[in-house]
Enzyme design. Structure first.
Site, short mmCIF file in Angstrom:
data_model
loop_
_atom_site.label_atom_id
_atom_site.label_comp_id
_atom_site.label_asym_id
_atom_site.label_seq_id
_atom_site.Cartn_x
_atom_site.Cartn_y
_atom_site.Cartn_z
N TYR A 79 -13.59 18.85 -15.26
CA TYR A 79 -14.14 17.51 -15.13
C TYR A 79 -15.28 17.53 -14.12
O TYR A 79 -15.11 17.89 -12.97
CB TYR A 79 -13.04 16.55 -14.68
CG TYR A 79 -13.51 15.14 -14.45
CD1 TYR A 79 -14.31 14.49 -15.38
CD2 TYR A 79 -13.13 14.44 -13.32
CE1 TYR A 79 -14.75 13.19 -15.18
CE2 TYR A 79 -13.56 13.14 -13.10
CZ TYR A 79 -14.36 12.52 -14.04
OH TYR A 79 -14.80 11.25 -13.82
N ASP A 84 -4.55 19.67 -14.07
CA ASP A 84 -5.03 18.43 -14.66
C ASP A 84 -4.56 18.41 -16.11
O ASP A 84 -5.06 19.15 -16.95
CB ASP A 84 -6.56 18.37 -14.57
CG ASP A 84 -7.15 17.08 -15.13
OD1 ASP A 84 -6.45 16.38 -15.88
OD2 ASP A 84 -8.32 16.79 -14.83
N LYS A 126 -6.97 7.49 -19.14
CA LYS A 126 -7.23 8.03 -20.47
C LYS A 126 -6.02 7.85 -21.39
O LYS A 126 -5.67 6.73 -21.72
CB LYS A 126 -7.63 9.50 -20.34
CG LYS A 126 -8.71 9.78 -19.27
CD LYS A 126 -9.98 8.99 -19.46
CE LYS A 126 -11.15 9.50 -18.62
NZ LYS A 126 -10.97 9.43 -17.17
N ARG A 144 0.82 -1.20 0.00
CA ARG A 144 0.00 0.00 0.00
C ARG A 144 0.86 1.26 0.00
O ARG A 144 0.47 2.29 -0.55
CB ARG A 144 -0.94 0.01 1.21
CG ARG A 144 -2.02 1.10 1.11
CD ARG A 144 -2.89 1.15 2.36
NE ARG A 144 -2.16 1.63 3.50
CZ ARG A 144 -2.02 0.97 4.66
NH1 ARG A 144 -2.57 -0.21 4.81
NH2 ARG A 144 -1.32 1.48 5.65
#
Length: 384
Positions: A106, A179, A204, A54
């Site tokens: 977004y 972004d 993406k 993790r």
């Protein structure tokens, strides 16, 4: 400097994945390390500092190093999704902190800001993406802690001058996060224009095959704020699986040719429909008619990306009929894959969406461009 020591182009960096070869086997394809835990040494230390997946896993190393090199950053962290990466940044803020973000961005993240972000004690102002005066009016020294940019902005592809906004933010003592999902580091490197952190929905373009959910954050340099983000990454649990990391790295190795082809296709489609009698407006920063074209030319190199939107004459019904008639363009959410997608965005975002009802968002893939144009032309004709 020898010829081999010269700085490599982004195309070479991505295709070679920095040229790493597995030392144990000399494999040019990176290995997977599925282990969730790592044995301690007898002195209770951890080999290479690795304790638990993790927090860290050797499978992450190469993908992070490639993104660092492409973005010009100092450290990259991978997340389970783009939203997880963005949320980690917001969770690193303190209650009462002020965030300035664009009105067009977004939609899922904007919704999160207005819901969970507000409930966490953060305050938000949303400004016109392309209006520097609007950014200046809302970025307040001593109050604003984070400035969030998205350029080109989804789904009308407005352009924000990163350098100009970053200058305002730095003067106010605020961090700048960009972004960069749509532009990718092949077209824009926000750190070069003053960004502190670059975020990707790696689902993406970075992956590029619509088969991995992933996100990333890359920092320009270490800072107290970045360390808080890293703590969120390690303790929050929204980390990327090792197989997904391996697939992400595999996808990044074709990033250059995919972005080049998608950008060329999008430009050709945009030009074809720019003065089309059935199209009200083409929104694409590569067109000289786009209001942000000059800024896009300044901060995008090698193309203007594979995303564009069409506003269809005839209103919402015609737009929906048009999108229903497409065959090559699949009616689906997401973007950046090798296949072309079309979406009636306002119906996805719901009744509070600012997106015009006649707008269709296109994610242009790497298919033959003539076939894509013919598909759109046929759909327009059948939707009359």
């Amino acid at each position: 400097m020898s010829d081999h020591a010269k700085k490599q182009s982004p195309a070479t960096v991505s295709a070679q994945a920095l040229g790493w070869v597995d030392e144990a086997t000399k494999s040019v394809t990176p290995p997977l390390y599925p282990s969730t835990t790592f044995e301690r040494n007898t002195d209770l230390s951890y080999h290479d500092g690795r304790c638990y997946t993790r927090a860290d896993n050797p499978t992450y190393d190469q993908a992070c190093a490639v993104l660092n090199e492409l973005e010009g950053g100092s450290e990259t962290r991978l997340f389970a999704s783009g939203m997880a990466a963005a949320v980690a940044v917001l969770h690193a803020l303190n209650p009462g902190d002020h965030v300035v973000a664009p009105k067009v961005m977004y939609w899922a993240l904007r919704s999160f800001m207005l819901d969970s972000g507000v409930r966490a004690g953060l305050s938000f102002d949303f400004v016109d993406n392309a209006d520097i005066a609007d950014w200046d009016n809302h970025i307040v020294a001593g109050k604003t802690k984070l400035v969030w940019l998205e350029t080109p902005a989804n789904p009308d592809w407005q352009i924000t001058d990163i350098a100009a906004v970053a200058k305002l933010a730095k003067a106010a003592g605020a961090f700048v996060v960009v972004d960069n999902t749509v532009a990718t580091p092949l077209l824009t490197r926000p750190i070069d224009f003053g960004a502190d952190i670059v975020m990707h929905s790696a689902t993406k373009y970075l992956n590029g095959h619509s088969d991995v959910l992933a996100g990333s954050l890359t920092t320009a340099k270490d800072s107290e704020f970045w360390q808080r983000v890293c703590k969120q990454h390690a303790s929050g649990g929204a980390v990327l699986g090792v197989f997904e990391t391996w697939l992400l790295l595999r996808g990044m190795r074709t990033l250059s040719i995919r972005v080049e082809r998608a950008s060329a296709n999008a430009m050709a489609i945009a030009k074809h429909f720019e003065n089309h009698p059935e199209i009200e407006q083409v929104q694409y920063p590569g067109l000289e008619s786009h209001v942000g074209h000059d800024i896009a030319k300044k901060q995008m190199s090698g193309g203007f990306g594979g995303m564009l939107s069409l506003r269809v004459k005839g209103g919402e019904k015609r737009a929906v009929d048009f999108h229903n008639q497409c065959k090559l363009f699949k009616r689906a959410t997401s973007l950046g894959g090798v296949e072309s997608l079309i979406e009636h965005r306002s119906s996805v975002e719901g009744p509070t969406s600012p997106v015009p009802a006649d707008l269709l968002r296109l994610s242009v893939g790497i298919e033959d461009c003539d076939d894509l144009v013919n598909d759109l032309e046929t759909a327009l004709r059948l939707s009359k």
